[in-house]
Enzyme design. Structure first.
Site, PDB file in Angstrom:
ATOM      1  N   THR A 290      -9.661  -4.895   1.975  1.00  0.00           N
ATOM      2  CA  THR A 290     -10.450  -5.453   3.084  1.00  0.00           C
ATOM      3  C   THR A 290     -11.085  -4.390   3.967  1.00  0.00           C
ATOM      4  O   THR A 290     -11.931  -4.710   4.805  1.00  0.00           O
ATOM      5  CB  THR A 290      -9.549  -6.329   3.985  1.00  0.00           C
TER       6      THR A 290
ATOM      7  N   ASN B  91      -5.480 -10.171  -3.649  1.00  0.00           N
ATOM      8  CA  ASN B  91      -5.084  -9.615  -2.339  1.00  0.00           C
ATOM      9  C   ASN B  91      -4.615  -8.173  -2.506  1.00  0.00           C
ATOM     10  O   ASN B  91      -4.634  -7.396  -1.558  1.00  0.00           O
ATOM     11  CB  ASN B  91      -3.990 -10.471  -1.660  1.00  0.00           C
TER      12      ASN B  91
ATOM     13  N   ASP C  99       0.806  -1.228   0.000  1.00  0.00           N
ATOM     14  CA  ASP C  99       0.000   0.000   0.000  1.00  0.00           C
ATOM     15  C   ASP C  99       0.835   1.272   0.000  1.00  0.00           C
ATOM     16  O   ASP C  99       0.442   2.292   0.562  1.00  0.00           O
ATOM     17  CB  ASP C  99      -0.973   0.010   1.210  1.00  0.00           C
ATOM     18  N   GLU C 100       1.955   1.229  -0.655  1.00  0.00           N
ATOM     19  CA  GLU C 100       2.855   2.393  -0.712  1.00  0.00           C
ATOM     20  C   GLU C 100       2.369   3.441  -1.712  1.00  0.00           C
ATOM     21  O   GLU C 100       2.892   4.556  -1.751  1.00  0.00           O
ATOM     22  CB  GLU C 100       4.281   1.955  -1.109  1.00  0.00           C
TER      23      GLU C 100
ATOM     24  N   LYS D 258       1.663   2.187  -5.097  1.00  0.00           N
ATOM     25  CA  LYS D 258       2.196   1.632  -6.361  1.00  0.00           C
ATOM     26  C   LYS D 258       1.255   1.924  -7.531  1.00  0.00           C
ATOM     27  O   LYS D 258       1.692   2.345  -8.600  1.00  0.00           O
ATOM     28  CB  LYS D 258       2.388   0.103  -6.233  1.00  0.00           C
TER      29      LYS D 258
ATOM     30  N   GLY E  86      -4.687  -4.243  -3.729  1.00  0.00           N
ATOM     31  CA  GLY E  86      -5.674  -3.188  -3.952  1.00  0.00           C
ATOM     32  C   GLY E  86      -4.900  -1.953  -4.340  1.00  0.00           C
ATOM     33  O   GLY E  86      -4.219  -1.365  -3.507  1.00  0.00           O
ATOM     34  N   HIS E  87      -4.941  -1.608  -5.616  1.00  0.00           N
ATOM     35  CA  HIS E  87      -4.145  -0.495  -6.119  1.00  0.00           C
ATOM     36  C   HIS E  87      -5.075   0.658  -6.499  1.00  0.00           C
ATOM     37  O   HIS E  87      -5.887   0.530  -7.415  1.00  0.00           O
ATOM     38  CB  HIS E  87      -3.299  -0.948  -7.321  1.00  0.00           C
TER      39      HIS E  87
ATOM     40  N   ARG F 201      -5.065   0.122   8.855  1.00  0.00           N
ATOM     41  CA  ARG F 201      -3.650  -0.256   8.738  1.00  0.00           C
ATOM     42  C   ARG F 201      -2.912   0.222   9.976  1.00  0.00           C
ATOM     43  O   ARG F 201      -3.207   1.311  10.495  1.00  0.00           O
ATOM     44  CB  ARG F 201      -3.038   0.395   7.498  1.00  0.00           C
TER      45      ARG F 201
ATOM     46  N   GLN G 186       1.758  -6.280  -3.435  1.00  0.00           N
ATOM     47  CA  GLN G 186       2.293  -6.467  -2.088  1.00  0.00           C
ATOM     48  C   GLN G 186       3.629  -5.704  -2.004  1.00  0.00           C
ATOM     49  O   GLN G 186       3.745  -4.672  -2.616  1.00  0.00           O
ATOM     50  CB  GLN G 186       2.463  -7.958  -1.717  1.00  0.00           C
TER      51      GLN G 186
HETATM   52  P1  GDP Z   1      -0.881   0.331  -3.499  1.00  0.00           P
HETATM   53  O1  GDP Z   1      -1.451  -0.960  -3.027  1.00  0.00           O
HETATM   54  O2  GDP Z   1       0.598   0.404  -3.295  1.00  0.00           O
HETATM   55  O3  GDP Z   1      -1.270   0.680  -4.908  1.00  0.00           O
HETATM   56  O4  GDP Z   1      -1.504   1.459  -2.553  1.00  0.00           O
HETATM   57  P2  GDP Z   1      -3.038   1.585  -2.076  1.00  0.00           P
HETATM   58  O5  GDP Z   1      -3.838   2.096  -3.184  1.00  0.00           O
HETATM   59  O6  GDP Z   1      -3.494   0.338  -1.419  1.00  0.00           O
HETATM   60  O7  GDP Z   1      -2.886   2.627  -0.899  1.00  0.00           O
HETATM   61  C1  GDP Z   1      -2.344   3.893  -1.095  1.00  0.00           C
HETATM   62  C2  GDP Z   1      -3.380   4.942  -0.637  1.00  0.00           C
HETATM   63  O8  GDP Z   1      -2.759   6.195  -0.519  1.00  0.00           O
HETATM   64  C3  GDP Z   1      -4.504   5.113  -1.634  1.00  0.00           C
HETATM   65  O9  GDP Z   1      -5.682   5.461  -0.951  1.00  0.00           O
HETATM   66  C4  GDP Z   1      -4.020   6.282  -2.488  1.00  0.00           C
HETATM   67  O10 GDP Z   1      -5.086   7.010  -3.087  1.00  0.00           O
HETATM   68  C5  GDP Z   1      -3.321   7.123  -1.465  1.00  0.00           C
HETATM   69  N1  GDP Z   1      -2.177   7.902  -1.942  1.00  0.00           N
HETATM   70  C6  GDP Z   1      -1.242   7.569  -2.883  1.00  0.00           C
HETATM   71  N2  GDP Z   1      -0.291   8.535  -2.949  1.00  0.00           N
HETATM   72  C7  GDP Z   1      -0.631   9.476  -2.040  1.00  0.00           C
HETATM   73  C8  GDP Z   1      -0.028  10.704  -1.620  1.00  0.00           C
HETATM   74  O11 GDP Z   1       1.038  11.100  -2.084  1.00  0.00           O
HETATM   75  N3  GDP Z   1      -0.669  11.403  -0.634  1.00  0.00           N
HETATM   76  C9  GDP Z   1      -1.835  10.970  -0.067  1.00  0.00           C
HETATM   77  N4  GDP Z   1      -2.382  11.700   0.881  1.00  0.00           N
HETATM   78  N5  GDP Z   1      -2.430   9.827  -0.443  1.00  0.00           N
HETATM   79  C10 GDP Z   1      -1.824   9.087  -1.406  1.00  0.00           C
HETATM   80  P1  IMO Z   2      -0.995  -4.241  -2.263  1.00  0.00           P
HETATM   81  O1  IMO Z   2      -0.585  -4.747  -3.616  1.00  0.00           O
HETATM   82  C1  IMO Z   2      -0.913  -4.745   2.053  1.00  0.00           C
HETATM   83  C2  IMO Z   2      -0.962  -8.838   3.576  1.00  0.00           C
HETATM   84  C3  IMO Z   2      -2.187  -9.298   4.318  1.00  0.00           C
HETATM   85  C4  IMO Z   2      -1.589 -10.337   5.243  1.00  0.00           C
HETATM   86  C5  IMO Z   2      -0.500 -10.970   4.388  1.00  0.00           C
HETATM   87  C6  IMO Z   2      -0.932 -12.263   3.693  1.00  0.00           C
HETATM   88  O2  IMO Z   2      -2.274  -3.501  -2.264  1.00  0.00           O
HETATM   89  O3  IMO Z   2       0.130  -3.475  -1.628  1.00  0.00           O
HETATM   90  P2  IMO Z   2      -2.550 -12.905   1.699  1.00  0.00           P
HETATM   91  O4  IMO Z   2      -3.957 -12.504   1.403  1.00  0.00           O
HETATM   92  O5  IMO Z   2      -1.582 -12.536   0.640  1.00  0.00           O
HETATM   93  O6  IMO Z   2      -2.430 -14.332   2.121  1.00  0.00           O
HETATM   94  O7  IMO Z   2      -2.151 -12.051   3.014  1.00  0.00           O
HETATM   95  O8  IMO Z   2      -0.160 -10.003   3.411  1.00  0.00           O
HETATM   96  N1  IMO Z   2      -1.218  -8.304   2.212  1.00  0.00           N
HETATM   97  C7  IMO Z   2      -1.150  -7.001   1.910  1.00  0.00           C
HETATM   98  N2  IMO Z   2      -0.938  -5.929   2.698  1.00  0.00           N
HETATM   99  N3  IMO Z   2      -1.061  -4.602   0.715  1.00  0.00           N
HETATM  100  C8  IMO Z   2      -1.254  -5.664  -0.067  1.00  0.00           C
HETATM  101  O9  IMO Z   2      -1.273  -5.576  -1.424  1.00  0.00           O
HETATM  102  C9  IMO Z   2      -1.349  -6.954   0.519  1.00  0.00           C
HETATM  103  N4  IMO Z   2      -1.559  -8.196   0.043  1.00  0.00           N
HETATM  104  C10 IMO Z   2      -1.460  -9.019   1.092  1.00  0.00           C
HETATM  105  O10 IMO Z   2      -2.796  -8.247   5.013  1.00  0.00           O
HETATM  106  O11 IMO Z   2      -0.962  -9.697   6.330  1.00  0.00           O
HETATM  107 MG    MG Z   3      -2.934  -1.662  -1.729  1.00  0.00          MG
END
Ligand code: GDP
Ligand code: IMO
Ligand code: MG
Length: 433
Positions: A308, A39, A14-15, A17, A41-42, A312, A231
């Site tokens: 989910t 698993n 969840d960085e 990406k 969520g981008h 976090r 991930q």
């Molecule tokens: P991913 O799984 O690495 O693609 O990241 P996620 O989408 O799960 O989680 C990142 C969250 O941070 C999302 O809700 C994005 O909309 C949000 N986000 C991404 N970049 C930034 C940022 O620079 N600032 C803020 N405030 N939110 C961001």
């Molecule tokens: P993105 O791509 C954050 C975590 C789960 C759990 C562990 C194993 O959005 O960054 P799994 O369902 O793979 O068996 O779960 O890994 N996990 C993530 N945490 N971002 C994700 O994906 C994740 N995908 C799995 O919370 O701790």
């Molecule tokens: Mg994510």
């Protein structure tokens, strides 16, 4: 012949990406996922619209780009169908530019049941899985009992499906799991299975390819290819905080096995890190904050799982972990996201080393899960101002630039850009002198 660039997460997921892939997509011809599955969520935001992708690559909002789901990815047909329908509602017709590897493995409803059964059996050693069937589906892949996308087209597909399902039911029963009471999206296994079978029709509308030939031909034709990680490093099956990890190789090496490209074809490696750190699910997290600052980061950063909805866990950036990630992945440039979340803090912290059993170290120990890992923090002055409206990297507040320089110094990797909001437009690239 071009090289394949890689973009991946350096922390526990969840960085941001998805957002950065979407921003970089105009520079590429092909976006390819190489591991993981639903698993992930981008999140992508632009023009006031927010969209979360799970299986489909984050290049999909650019109609002229090719998107590929590689052999290393897991596909759950019901979730895939929902994703396709969600895109269609936003006017995106993925059938035109999404290709799927015949070798990608399928997640069966009973894999999802097994995920729940395994977690239940683990008791307080639960991983906190997303319960999408990832572990059990990869287990079948390694056990050589899995079903692949290409198998859907074979005449004995249903027969093989039923055999595998029966095996899962027996395994779940052995674990003492109540199969009859199990529900998936509120449905019994049988009811869900019916929808799963129907969803295969959606899947079949896509072009199934021998993706290893497909991607190598793209490179041969000098197309620019970006591999999108899911991930992150610290969830990698080999180098993450095992057993609190996912079941795939999330690292650069995973690109080779998840797409079928040679190690020598790897080009730039873009590592994404938040300016702080989060983790969802169980497992060690030395810099985790249990105080008001932790809650502040969670609320301000909307740190709730994209897949989910779980809150976090939040904490300070962890440099030993980040350095480890840069080493394992060969990161050539960093993208730092979400510093805007820390705008109101008087000071921000960075964990520069650990103290374990009285000794200072900058290494990730084998005993990460079992010993007390005390973070040694360095304090940096906060910038205490909004970043809204800033359009150039050099115009960022000096305190934030100092913080970013410290990240560069400690990782030995340059920061290429900083993201300051969820929106596509807010990524500030550093101008190279
Ligand atoms: P991913 O799984 O690495 O693609 O990241 P996620 O989408 O799960 O989680 C990142 C969250 O941070 C999302 O809700 C994005 O909309 C949000 N986000 C991404 N970049 C930034 C940022 O620079 N600032 C803020 N405030 N939110 C961001
Ligand atoms: P993105 O791509 C954050 C975590 C789960 C759990 C562990 C194993 O959005 O960054 P799994 O369902 O793979 O068996 O779960 O890994 N996990 C993530 N945490 N971002 C994700 O994906 C994740 N995908 C799995 O919370 O701790
Ligand atoms: Mg994510």
């Amino acid at each position: 012949m071009t090289k394949i660039d890689v973009l991946l997460g350096l922390q526990w997921g969840d960085e941001g990406k998805g957002k950065i892939v979407d921003v970089l997509t105009p520079q590429y011809d092909v976006i390819a996922r190489f591991q993981g599955g639903p698993n992930a969520g981008h999140t992508i935001e632009f023009n006031g619209m927010k969209h979360v992708l799970h299986i489909i690559p984050s290049g999909i909002f650019h109609a002229d780009k090719v998107n590929l789901i590689g052999n290393g990815v897991l596909i759950e047909p019901c979730i895939f169908r929902k994703e396709i329908e969600g895109l269609a509602e936003k006017g995106v017709d993925a059938v035109r530019n999404l290709f799927i590897s015949k070798k990608a493995h399928l997640i069966l409803p009973s894999h999802r049941m097994m995920d729940a059964a395994n977690e239940q059996a683990k008791g307080n050693m639960k991983i906190g899985s997303t319960l999408k069937g990832i572990g059990p589906a990869y287990t079948d892949k390694i056990a050589r009992t899995g079903l692949r996308v290409g198998d859907i087209l074979s005449s004995d597909f249903v027969e093989r499906y039923l055999l595998l399902k029966e095996q899962h039911i027996r395994m779940a029963q052995t674990l003492g799991f109540d199969v009859a009471a199990f529900r998936l999206d509120g449905m019994t296994l049988e009811a869900y299975e019916q929808q799963w079978m129907e969803s295969l029709t959606t899947l079949k509308a896509f072009r199934f390819v021998n993706s290893e030939y497909f991607i190598n031909q793209c490179l041969h034709d000098n197309m620019r290819v970006l591999a999108e990680g899911a991930q992150a490093m610290m969830l990698d099956i080999d180098f993450g905080t095992y057993p609190f990890v996912t079941s795939s190789n999330t690292i650069t090496a995973g690109v080779c096995t998840g797409l079928g490209v040679a190690p020598s074809t790897i080009g730039r490696v873009m590592g994404i890190t938040k300016a702080y750190c989060t983790r969802v699910g169980a497992g060690p997290f030395p810099t985790e904050l249990f105080d008001a600052t932790g809650r502040y980061l969670c609320e301000q950063g909307h740190e709730y799982g994209s897949t989910t909805g779980r809150p976090r866990r939040c904490g300070w950036i962890d440099m030993p972990a980040l350095r480890y990630a840069c080493m394992i992945n060969g990161v050539t440039e960093l993208y730092v996201t979400k510093p805007d979340v820390m705008n109101s803090l008087d000071q921000v912290c960075m964990c520069e080393a650990y103290e374990i059993e009285g000794k200072q170290t900058v290494e990730i120990p084998f005993e990460y899960n079992t010993v007390e890992v005390k973070p040694l923090l360095k304090y940096y002055e906060g910038w205490r101002q909004s970043l809204e409206g800033i359009t150039e990297y050099a115009a960022l507040p000096q305190q934030l630039l100092t913080y970013l320089e410290a990240i560069e110094r400690q990782t030995g990797v340059p920061v290429a850009a900083v993201s300051i909001s969820p929106d596509r437009k807010d990524v500030l690239f550093k101008k190279v002198q």
